[in-house]
Design an enzyme around this catalytic site. Structure first.
Site, PDB file in Angstrom:
ATOM      1  N   GLU A 163       0.843  -1.196   0.000  1.00  0.00           N
ATOM      2  CA  GLU A 163       0.000   0.000   0.000  1.00  0.00           C
ATOM      3  C   GLU A 163       0.880   1.247   0.000  1.00  0.00           C
ATOM      4  O   GLU A 163       1.979   1.247   0.540  1.00  0.00           O
ATOM      5  CB  GLU A 163      -0.938  -0.007   1.212  1.00  0.00           C
ATOM      6  N   LYS A 166      -1.249   7.624   2.336  1.00  0.00           N
ATOM      7  CA  LYS A 166      -0.827   8.624   3.316  1.00  0.00           C
ATOM      8  C   LYS A 166      -1.942   8.777   4.343  1.00  0.00           C
ATOM      9  O   LYS A 166      -3.104   9.006   3.972  1.00  0.00           O
ATOM     10  CB  LYS A 166      -0.555   9.968   2.649  1.00  0.00           C
ATOM     11  N   PHE A 201       8.111  16.837   0.835  1.00  0.00           N
ATOM     12  CA  PHE A 201       8.908  16.240   1.909  1.00  0.00           C
ATOM     13  C   PHE A 201      10.251  16.943   2.129  1.00  0.00           C
ATOM     14  O   PHE A 201      11.209  16.316   2.558  1.00  0.00           O
ATOM     15  CB  PHE A 201       9.128  14.740   1.664  1.00  0.00           C
ATOM     16  N   ALA A 207      11.530  21.498   6.786  1.00  0.00           N
ATOM     17  CA  ALA A 207      12.206  21.266   8.062  1.00  0.00           C
ATOM     18  C   ALA A 207      11.187  21.321   9.194  1.00  0.00           C
ATOM     19  O   ALA A 207      10.170  22.007   9.103  1.00  0.00           O
ATOM     20  CB  ALA A 207      13.294  22.312   8.277  1.00  0.00           C
ATOM     21  N   GLY A 230       6.992  11.213  12.398  1.00  0.00           N
ATOM     22  CA  GLY A 230       6.486  10.140  13.259  1.00  0.00           C
ATOM     23  C   GLY A 230       5.545   9.261  12.475  1.00  0.00           C
ATOM     24  O   GLY A 230       5.664   9.116  11.262  1.00  0.00           O
ATOM     25  N   CYS A 269       4.542   4.447   9.852  1.00  0.00           N
ATOM     26  CA  CYS A 269       5.261   3.933   8.684  1.00  0.00           C
ATOM     27  C   CYS A 269       6.744   4.290   8.682  1.00  0.00           C
ATOM     28  O   CYS A 269       7.596   3.406   8.753  1.00  0.00           O
ATOM     29  CB  CYS A 269       4.603   4.433   7.398  1.00  0.00           C
ATOM     30  N   LYS A 272       9.225   2.905  11.617  1.00  0.00           N
ATOM     31  CA  LYS A 272       9.426   1.456  11.662  1.00  0.00           C
ATOM     32  C   LYS A 272       9.963   0.907  10.339  1.00  0.00           C
ATOM     33  O   LYS A 272      10.714  -0.074  10.332  1.00  0.00           O
ATOM     34  CB  LYS A 272       8.145   0.730  12.073  1.00  0.00           C
TER      35      LYS A 272
END
Length: 450
Positions: free
Chosen positions: A154, A157, A255, A258, A263, A266, A269
Site C-alpha cells: 500500500e 498517506k 517532503f 524542516a 512520526g 510507517c 518502523k
C-alpha cells in the site's frame, strides 16, 4: 469479486471500504470483537477524512460486512488480503507473527483456490514465508488446494488514505503467476481506467519497493532537518533554502519541510526494518541508520530551544519547573488522530520530567492522548486552541493543522505570560511574528531567534 480482508486498521479498513465502493463484495475480519461491533454500528475506530461516509454507505448497500469469524472470511474470499500490523520487534525488525498467524489460518480453513495478498508492509522474503506456512497447514490437514501469494504494497498517506486509494499513483503487484496477475488486474480494474497504473514485478522487488519508497521520503525529511541545523549555525533561513532547492524538478517541494521530526506508523518502523533486513544480509546501511539517528535527535529540538530560552540545560532543567506550556498539535501529522512516534510525545515527556505542565489541544487526537497518558495533573486537555493559551507561559506548535496557520498573534501575546512562541513546523514569517511583539523560535531560521 468476493474479497476478504484480515485486519481493520488503517490499511485494512480503507482497502475494504474502497474496494466495496467500486462494487466488490467485501468482508473485513478482525479478532477484536468490540471493534467489529462498533464497525457494524457505524463507529469508525480511526480518524481518516472521508472514510466514515464510504464505510456507512457500503454497509447500507450490502457491499461491506464485518465479522470476527475467520472461517466465514476464508470461505467468502476468492481474494484474501492480509492487512494486519507488523510492529517493530525489539531489534527494530518487523514482527511478522500476525501475518504468519493469518497465513496459518488460511491454510487451515481454505477449501479451494485462493489468491492471498500481502497488503501489510513486510520485509523482503515474507511472501515465501507465508507460502510455506499455508502449505504446511494444508499438509497437516492432508488437503490439497492450490493458491498463490501475491505482494501488493500500500502507498496510502494517513490523512489522505481514501483519496490515495481511489486515485492511486501506481498499483504495484508482485507475482510470478499469470493467473494471479489476471485476478489482481480484475480487482483493481475500476482504479485503472484513465491510464495504466498497474506495475507488475517479481514478489521480492515488490516487497522492497514499499520500503524503498518510505525510506526515500524519510531520507528527504532528515536531510532537510540536517540542513536546518546547519542553517541556524551559518545564519541562513531554511525556508529560503527550501524554495531554492525545491524549484529544481529533480528534487521537488514534497517532503523537504524542516521541522521537529517525523512520526507515525510507517516511516520510523520502515526505516528501522529495512536497515535491519540489510544487516541480516551482511550489509550495514549507513544512510538509513543516519536517517533514523537524525530524526531521533530532531524530536528533541523544540525542548532544546525551550531550554535555551529559559536558561535550562540538559543536566539542569530546574528553570522549567512550575512553568505551563500551551501545546498546539498532538498527532504526528494533520488530518489524523495517530500519535505513534509523534514528536509531541517526546516533547511532553521531556517537559513533564522537568516539572512543567502542558495544556494541549489537537483537533482530532485528544482521545488518543487521553488513552495513552490517562489522567495526570501536569496534562490539561483543552477544548479549543484558545483555551490552551490561558495561563500559559509560552506557546509551542508541534503539528501543522490548517487552522493553526492563521494565528491571532495579538491574542497569543495577550494570553501567554512570556510572549514567546516555539514553532516546530515553521508556519509563520518571523518578521510578522516579531512585529506583533512575540519572541519567535522556529526550525533552521537563524533570524527568528530574538
Amino acid at each position: 469479486m468476493k474479497i476478504s480482508i484480515f485486519g481493520t486498521g488503517y490499511v485494512g479498513l480503507v482497502t475494504g471500504a474502497c474496494l466495496a465502493d467500486v462494487g466488490h463484495d467485501v468482508i473485513c475480519v478482525d479478532i477484536n470483537q468490540a471493534k467489529i461491533d462498533g464497525l457494524k454500528q457505524g463507529i469508525i475506530p480511526i480518524y481518516e477524512p472521508g472514510l466514515e461516509s464510504v464505510v456507512k454507505s457500503n454497509v447500507a448497500q450490502g457491499n461491506l460486512r464485518f465479522t470476527t469469524s475467520a472461517a466465514e472470511a476464508v470461505q467468502h474470499g476468492e481474494v484474501i488480503f492480509i492487512a494486519v500490523g507488523t510492529p517493530p520487534d525489539e531489534d527494530g525488525s518487523a514482527d511478522l507473527q500476525y501475518v504468519m498467524a493469518v497465513g496459518k489460518t488460511i491454510g487451515e480453513l481454505m477449501q479451494s483456490y485462493k489468491v492471498v495478498v500481502n497488503k501489510s508492509t513486510v520485509p523482503v522474503g515474507t511472501a515465501d514465508k507465508v507460502t510455506a506456512v499455508i502449505s504446511q497447514a494444508l499438509q497437516q490437514r492432508g488437503f490439497n488446494a492450490e493458491f498463490d501469494v501475491v505482494s501488493n504494497p500500500e502507498f496510502l498517506k494517513e490523512g489522505a488514505a481514501v483519496a490515495d486509494f481511489m486515485r492511486p499513483d501506481r498499483i504495484v503487484i508482485g507475482t510470478s503467476s499469470a493467473f494471479a496477475e489476471g485476478v489482481m488486474r480484475e480487482v483493481y480494474a475500476p482504479f485503472n481506467r484513465n491510464h495504466e497504473k498497474i506495475i507488475v514485478m517479481d514478489v521480492r522487488s515488490s516487497e522492497l519497493t514499499k520500503y524503498a519508497a518510505n525510506c526515500m521520503l524519510a531520507t528527504k525529511i532528515s536531510f532537510m532537518n540536517e540542513m536546518a541545523n546547519i542553517a541556524e549555525r551559518v545564519g541562513a533561513d531554511i525556508e529560503n533554502v527550501r524554495k531554492g532547492i525545491g524549484s529544481d524538478p529533480r528534487i521537488g517541494y514534497h517532503f523537504i519541510y524542516a521541522g521537529c521530526g517525523y512520526g507515525g506508523s510507517c516511516f520510523p518502523k520502515d526505516v528501522q526494518a529495512l536497515a535491519r533486513t540489510a544487516g541480516q544480509y551482511g550489509y550495514e546501511s549507513k544512510i538509513l541508520n543516519a536517517v533514523e539517528a537524525v530524526n531521533d535527535k530532531q524530536k528533541t529540538k523544540l525542548f532544546e530551544l525551550i531550554c535555551k530560552h529559559y536558561g535550562a540545560s540538559e543536566t539542569d532543567t530546574s528553570a522549567l519547573k512550575g512553568k505551563t506550556f500551551a501545546l498546539w498539535g498532538l498527532a504526528f501529522k494533520p488530518n489524523t488522530d495517530d500519535m505513534r512516534e509523534a514528536p509531541s510525545r517526546v516533547l511532553m515527556e521531556a517537559l513533564w520530567a522537568a516539572g512543567a505542565t502542558v495544556k494541549a489541544y489537537d483537533p482530532e487526537a485528544m482521545d488518543e492522548t487521553q488513552r495513552i497518558y490517562g489522567n495526570r495533573a501536569d496534562l490539561v486537555l483543552c477544548g479549543t486552541k484558545e483555551a490552551a493559551l490561558n495561563g500559559a507561559n509560552a506557546l509551542i506548535i508541534c503539528t501543522e493543522w490548517k487552522n493553526f496557520k492563521a494565528a491571532d498573534f495579538s491574542l497569543i501575546k495577550e494570553c501567554v505570560a512570556d510572549d514567546v512562541l516555539f514553532d516546530g513546523r515553521n508556519l509563520f514569517d518571523p518578521a510578522l511574528v516579531s512585529r506583533n511583539g512575540l519572541i519567535y523560535f522556529a526550525i533552521g531560521r537563524a533570524d527568528s531567534i530574538k
